[in-house]
Design a protein around this motif. Sequence first.
Motif, PDB file in Angstrom:
ATOM      1  N   LEU A 276       0.811  -1.212   0.000  1.00 32.54           N
ATOM      2  CA  LEU A 276       0.000   0.000   0.000  1.00 32.54           C
ATOM      3  C   LEU A 276       0.846   1.265   0.000  1.00 32.54           C
ATOM      4  N   MET A 277       2.057   1.213   0.547  1.00 40.10           N
ATOM      5  CA  MET A 277       2.878   2.407   0.613  1.00 40.10           C
ATOM      6  C   MET A 277       3.239   2.895  -0.799  1.00 40.10           C
ATOM      7  N   HIS A 278       3.720   1.980  -1.658  1.00 39.26           N
ATOM      8  CA  HIS A 278       4.054   2.379  -3.021  1.00 39.26           C
ATOM      9  C   HIS A 278       2.799   2.794  -3.806  1.00 39.26           C
ATOM     10  N   LEU A 279       1.675   2.134  -3.514  1.00 40.22           N
ATOM     11  CA  LEU A 279       0.433   2.514  -4.179  1.00 40.22           C
ATOM     12  C   LEU A 279       0.028   3.935  -3.793  1.00 40.22           C
ATOM     13  N   ALA A 280       0.186   4.288  -2.523  1.00 40.47           N
ATOM     14  CA  ALA A 280      -0.123   5.653  -2.082  1.00 40.47           C
ATOM     15  C   ALA A 280       0.819   6.663  -2.726  1.00 40.47           C
ATOM     16  N   LEU A 281       2.090   6.298  -2.881  1.00 46.11           N
ATOM     17  CA  LEU A 281       3.038   7.207  -3.532  1.00 46.11           C
ATOM     18  C   LEU A 281       2.660   7.453  -4.993  1.00 46.11           C
ATOM     19  N   VAL A 282       2.220   6.399  -5.685  1.00 47.80           N
ATOM     20  CA  VAL A 282       1.786   6.550  -7.081  1.00 47.80           C
ATOM     21  C   VAL A 282       0.567   7.467  -7.157  1.00 47.80           C
ATOM     22  N   LEU A 283      -0.396   7.257  -6.268  1.00 51.68           N
ATOM     23  CA  LEU A 283      -1.567   8.135  -6.232  1.00 51.68           C
ATOM     24  C   LEU A 283      -1.169   9.575  -5.954  1.00 51.68           C
ATOM     25  N   GLY A 284      -0.165   9.760  -5.095  1.00 51.00           N
ATOM     26  CA  GLY A 284       0.316  11.107  -4.812  1.00 51.00           C
ATOM     27  C   GLY A 284       0.948  11.773  -6.023  1.00 51.00           C
ATOM     28  N   VAL A 285       1.675  11.005  -6.834  1.00 55.15           N
ATOM     29  CA  VAL A 285       2.306  11.554  -8.044  1.00 55.15           C
ATOM     30  C   VAL A 285       1.239  12.065  -9.007  1.00 55.15           C
ATOM     31  N   PHE A 286       0.204  11.280  -9.248  1.00 52.92           N
ATOM     32  CA  PHE A 286      -0.833  11.707 -10.189  1.00 52.92           C
ATOM     33  C   PHE A 286      -1.711  12.804  -9.595  1.00 52.92           C
ATOM     34  N   GLY A 287      -1.912  12.790  -8.272  1.00 60.79           N
ATOM     35  CA  GLY A 287      -2.641  13.883  -7.648  1.00 60.79           C
ATOM     36  C   GLY A 287      -1.887  15.199  -7.777  1.00 60.79           C
ATOM     37  N   LEU A 288      -0.563  15.141  -7.574  1.00 60.34           N
ATOM     38  CA  LEU A 288       0.248  16.349  -7.736  1.00 60.34           C
ATOM     39  C   LEU A 288       0.231  16.826  -9.187  1.00 60.34           C
ATOM     40  N   GLY A 289       0.303  15.887 -10.124  1.00 58.78           N
ATOM     41  CA  GLY A 289       0.261  16.255 -11.541  1.00 58.78           C
ATOM     42  C   GLY A 289      -1.039  16.938 -11.904  1.00 58.78           C
TER      43      GLY A 289
END
Length: 398
Positions: A276-289
């Motif tokens: 889940l940690m890497h999944l949250a980081l991926v979601l954060g990247v697209f949210g920031l984008g």
Amino acid sequence: MNAPVDPFSDRRRWQWLALAAGVGVLVWLLGPVLTPFVISALLAWLGDPLVRRIERSGRSRNTGVLLVFGLMSLVLVLGVLLLVPLIENQVSKFIDWLPRFGQWLTGTAVPWAEQRFKVDLAGYVDPSQLIELLKVHWQQAGGVAATVFGEVSKSGLAILGWLANLALIPVVTFYFMRDGWGMLEKVRVMLPRPLEPVVSQLTRESDEVLGGFIRGQLSVMISLGAIYAVGLTAVGVDLGILIGLVAGLVSFVPYLGAIVGLGAAVIATLVQHGDLMHLALVLGVFGLGQLLESFWLTPWLVGDKIGLHPVAVIFAIMAGGQLFGFLGVLLALPVAAVAVVVGRYAYDRYTHSRLYGADDDVVPAEVAAAVAKVPVGSEGDEYAAPPADGSQGPTPNP
């Protein structure tokens, strides 16, 4: 003072329709010859605002053209040198990643879906067949490419023609940058006087629509692709560069780039890491984008310029490719921009016509203002001669 003449009256419409059909047939027949010229015109058009900015700083147009042309050439060479190895590396990783995806699909995703939704999916999902199908088509594509290349290599004239077209693009681009304004001015002067003001107005509006979409949206696409690629690579996704580039390329349709990129990144993250940690980081990247696109990139790079609807862009590209091949893809967006402007003009004319329900055919106020651009009070002479300095000419360049 004489009333302005409508250059698109009933008696002229069939003439313009016949002219448009003739131009379409000519473009279809000359497609292979026109391709390098269209590419050059688009490149020159993209670089022209920077050339004009250099001119306004006090330098000559030749100096501006040389500077911009050199900058564009440098960016192109650096892009090829940097992107080709990266893409090749990412494609190799993707091929190696496919077996892991098959194992994750049958060992994790399918059992979870069956338990969650109480359905039987194992009999319908066979990743080995999918991977084998991809390999077969990959081999077939490679065989076709090798055959085509072999046939082409046997024809020295075909190779020379291809190299000549490739070498022609930078030469023609340079001349379009330097002399494009003068070419358009000669065309403007040749137009019939009743037609010239409306055509100039529609040309300016078409340039605004096309410039607002292509220059702004292309900058947004490149920026988002870089943000996604760097962000996904930083959080540990092996296919981050490939996913980021694809997401950036399809982001000309609002939210499509984020949806496609996020879906691919989530699958790649679950296959590679599964936590889940890497999944949250991926979601954060697209949210920031998406935050950067909505509150900074789009307002700054696109602003309130008139753009093309995403559905119109997709249809224009597909229709252009179907009708005229690669040349049609290149011409799709310019033609769509012109069609939007002409369609708006036609709508104004229709809503002021007897067909719509008006008492009489009336030229709309905006159209009348454009048509009556240079009226002359003397009887029998409705339009003044074009100015010698070309100040009334259309602003866009190729």
